[in-house]
Structures are given as C-alpha cells and as structure tokens.
Motif scaffolding. Structure first.
Motif, short mmCIF file in Angstrom:
data_model
loop_
_atom_site.label_atom_id
_atom_site.label_comp_id
_atom_site.label_asym_id
_atom_site.label_seq_id
_atom_site.Cartn_x
_atom_site.Cartn_y
_atom_site.Cartn_z
N GLN A 120 0.82 -1.20 0.00
CA GLN A 120 0.00 0.00 0.00
C GLN A 120 0.87 1.27 0.00
O GLN A 120 0.61 2.21 -0.75
CB GLN A 120 -0.91 -0.02 1.23
N ARG A 121 1.88 1.28 0.84
CA ARG A 121 2.75 2.46 0.91
C ARG A 121 3.52 2.68 -0.39
O ARG A 121 3.78 3.82 -0.78
CB ARG A 121 3.72 2.31 2.08
N ASP A 122 3.88 1.59 -1.04
CA ASP A 122 4.64 1.71 -2.29
C ASP A 122 3.83 2.43 -3.36
O ASP A 122 4.38 3.21 -4.14
CB ASP A 122 5.04 0.31 -2.78
N MET A 123 2.52 2.21 -3.39
CA MET A 123 1.66 2.90 -4.35
C MET A 123 1.70 4.41 -4.13
O MET A 123 1.77 5.19 -5.08
CB MET A 123 0.22 2.40 -4.22
N ALA A 124 1.68 4.83 -2.86
CA ALA A 124 1.68 6.25 -2.55
C ALA A 124 3.04 6.89 -2.83
O ALA A 124 3.12 8.11 -3.07
CB ALA A 124 1.29 6.46 -1.10
N LYS A 125 4.10 6.11 -2.78
CA LYS A 125 5.43 6.64 -3.10
C LYS A 125 5.58 6.91 -4.58
O LYS A 125 6.29 7.82 -4.99
CB LYS A 125 6.51 5.64 -2.64
N LYS A 126 4.91 6.11 -5.39
CA LYS A 126 5.08 6.18 -6.84
C LYS A 126 4.04 7.05 -7.55
O LYS A 126 4.26 7.48 -8.68
CB LYS A 126 5.03 4.77 -7.43
N HIS A 127 2.89 7.28 -6.89
CA HIS A 127 1.80 7.98 -7.56
C HIS A 127 1.10 8.93 -6.58
O HIS A 127 1.22 8.80 -5.37
CB HIS A 127 0.76 6.98 -8.08
N SER A 128 0.34 9.85 -7.15
CA SER A 128 -0.61 10.63 -6.35
C SER A 128 -1.87 9.79 -6.22
O SER A 128 -2.44 9.35 -7.22
CB SER A 128 -0.91 11.96 -7.02
N VAL A 129 -2.29 9.54 -4.99
CA VAL A 129 -3.34 8.55 -4.76
C VAL A 129 -4.45 9.05 -3.84
O VAL A 129 -4.24 9.93 -3.00
CB VAL A 129 -2.76 7.26 -4.15
N ILE A 130 -5.61 8.44 -4.04
CA ILE A 130 -6.68 8.46 -3.03
C ILE A 130 -6.80 7.02 -2.57
O ILE A 130 -7.09 6.12 -3.37
CB ILE A 130 -8.01 8.95 -3.61
N MET A 131 -6.57 6.79 -1.31
CA MET A 131 -6.54 5.43 -0.77
C MET A 131 -7.61 5.31 0.31
O MET A 131 -7.70 6.16 1.20
CB MET A 131 -5.14 5.16 -0.19
N ASP A 132 -8.45 4.28 0.21
CA ASP A 132 -9.47 4.12 1.25
C ASP A 132 -9.31 2.79 1.96
O ASP A 132 -8.77 1.83 1.41
CB ASP A 132 -10.88 4.25 0.65
N GLY A 133 -9.75 2.77 3.22
CA GLY A 133 -9.63 1.57 4.02
C GLY A 133 -10.11 1.81 5.44
O GLY A 133 -11.03 2.60 5.68
N ARG A 134 -9.47 1.13 6.39
CA ARG A 134 -9.85 1.26 7.80
C ARG A 134 -8.79 2.01 8.62
O ARG A 134 -9.10 2.59 9.65
CB ARG A 134 -10.03 -0.14 8.43
N ASP A 135 -7.52 1.97 8.17
CA ASP A 135 -6.45 2.57 8.96
C ASP A 135 -5.46 3.33 8.08
O ASP A 135 -4.28 3.40 8.37
CB ASP A 135 -5.71 1.49 9.76
N ILE A 136 -5.95 3.93 7.00
CA ILE A 136 -5.05 4.62 6.08
C ILE A 136 -4.45 5.85 6.75
O ILE A 136 -3.24 6.06 6.74
CB ILE A 136 -5.77 5.01 4.78
N GLY A 137 -5.31 6.68 7.33
CA GLY A 137 -4.82 7.91 7.95
C GLY A 137 -4.08 7.70 9.26
O GLY A 137 -3.27 8.53 9.66
N THR A 138 -4.34 6.58 9.93
CA THR A 138 -3.69 6.33 11.23
C THR A 138 -2.43 5.50 11.12
O THR A 138 -1.50 5.69 11.91
CB THR A 138 -4.67 5.60 12.18
N VAL A 139 -2.36 4.59 10.14
CA VAL A 139 -1.23 3.65 10.07
C VAL A 139 -0.54 3.65 8.71
O VAL A 139 0.67 3.84 8.61
CB VAL A 139 -1.68 2.21 10.40
N VAL A 140 -1.29 3.46 7.65
CA VAL A 140 -0.69 3.27 6.32
C VAL A 140 -0.05 4.55 5.82
O VAL A 140 1.12 4.56 5.41
CB VAL A 140 -1.74 2.76 5.31
N LEU A 141 -0.80 5.66 5.85
CA LEU A 141 -0.29 6.95 5.38
C LEU A 141 -0.51 8.01 6.46
O LEU A 141 -1.32 8.93 6.30
CB LEU A 141 -0.99 7.37 4.09
N PRO A 142 0.21 7.91 7.57
CA PRO A 142 -0.01 8.87 8.66
C PRO A 142 0.34 10.30 8.30
O PRO A 142 -0.11 11.23 8.97
CB PRO A 142 0.90 8.34 9.78
#
Length: 227
Positions: free
Chosen positions: A118-140
């Motif tokens: 998941q983090r690798d996608m955000a490193k390579k692209h501008s993303v909108i990412m949805d889930g349960r813990d994106i703002g708290t854990v995946v992409l703080p």
C-alpha cells in the motif's frame, strides 16, 4: 496529467459508508490514482478460503508469502485485483469474502505483510486510498485525511439495494447484523482498530446524497492540496 508532486489522500471509515464509490469518483475528477486497500485484503482472504483455511486463524498468516497479489488498472482507471495471475475483481465482493477479510485483518502479521504494498503505491503515484487505517497507520502523513461514516442501518440499506440491483438479494435484517458485527470487529481489534485520525475531517453521509458527499470530499481535497 499527474500532479507535479505526489499527493496522498486517506479516506477511512466503516464498511458500507461509501468510501470506495466516493474515492473512485473523486480520483476520476482530480486525476489521481484510486487504491482500494480493502480489495487487497479481500484478495488475500479469497486465497485462504480457496485453500480451505479459516482466515481468522493466526496460523493462516504464515501462508501469505505464497500469494501473488498484484494491482492493475483498466482503460477506465478502475482497479483490478490479480491473484496468482487471475483477475479476481469480480469474485471478492461476496459477504463471505468480506467477513473473512475482516477476520484476517485483525492479525498484525497480515497487516505488516500487506502494508508495504500500500505504501509503495503512494510513493510512486498521487493517490486516493481508502480503508480502515489509512490515515492512522498506512499513510499517517497524508495530505488529506477524511473519516467517512454513516449509521449502521443506512449502510446496511445501501448494501441491500446494491445486492438487489445485482439480482442477488439478501435478508435485510441479516445484513444489518453482519454490518454491526463487522463494526464491532473492526473497532475492537488489537491491530490498527478502526478510528479517525486525530487530524481527520469526519463526514457523515447518513442524510446526504452521493452527489453532495462527493462535492464535499472534492472541496476538502482541493482546499488542502490546491488541486
């Protein structure tokens, strides 16, 4: 064209709040890549179910390295999930897979295994990412954090209507019980429980239309990023 710098938007919330639909629509309007992280967990859960394993069993995590999970995007920009070379996008939306993914995601070993994808996608692209813990854990450190929510009955009703439109109706009361059960599991799990990030903006969609929800999401993103 993609933004000159990589922008990350995190949209979290309970099952059925409309995260995927809104995130996908916003991504299309803002020319960002949509990443459905729930689909990643569902794909892993489908593999375990096919192997005849119980995703809630912690020992199942030891089999994750054998899974080949890839994310592709079709001509319309829609995310496709590839499991060991097979496109399983249309197979991971059943209630059985949904509940299995919820049980499996409670294990720290599972979350750690899928986190880097998941983090690798955000490193390579501008993303909108949805889930349960994106703002708290995946992409703080996400540029924008939105916690999308709605009442459990409203979310179960939306799921019921969706299934009716697909020609696969289910009992509404059962869907409501499963929605509340999943909420309980997601909010009380030890690993990354469902909760809004401290700096997230909460948007309750119980009483507002999809169009109004989308307008608010886009307004929030543009206001924080200058897109």
């Amino acid at each position: 064209m993609e933004a000159s710098r990589h922008i990350s938007v995190a949209i979290d919330g309970p099952s059925g709040a409309g995260k995927s639909t809104l995130a996908r629509a916003a991504a299309g309007q803002l020319n960002l890549i949509y990443v459905d992280t729930g689909a990643i967990y569902r794909t892993a859960a489908l593999h375990l179910l096919r192997r005849g394993l119980e995703p809630g069993d912690a020992a199942a995590a030891s089999l994750l390295p054998e899974i080949g999970i890839a994310i592709a995007h079709d001509g319309g920009g829609l995310q496709r999930m590839i499991l060991n070379g097979e496109d399983v996008t249309g197979l991971i939306r059943t209630q059985e897979v949904s509940m299995a993914a919820s049980a499996m995601s409670a294990h720290p070993a599972v979350r750690a295994f899928l986190l880097e994808m998941q983090r690798d996608m955000a490193k390579k692209h501008s993303v909108i990412m949805d889930g349960r813990d994106i703002g708290t854990v995946v992409l703080p450190d996400a540029d924008v954090k939105i916690f999308l929510t709605a009442g459990s009955e409203a979310r179960a009703r939306r799921r019921w209507l969706e299934l009716c439109q697909r020609g696969t109706p289910r009992d509404f009361d059962q869907l409501l019980r499963e929605t509340r059960e999943r909420d309980e599991n997601d909010m009380n799990r030890a690993a990354a429980p469902l909760r809004p990030a401290a700096d997230a903006v909460t948007l309750d969609t119980t009483e507002i239309s999809f169009e109004e929800s989308l307008a608010r999401v886009i307004e929030l993103i543009r206001g924080r990023t200058g897109l």
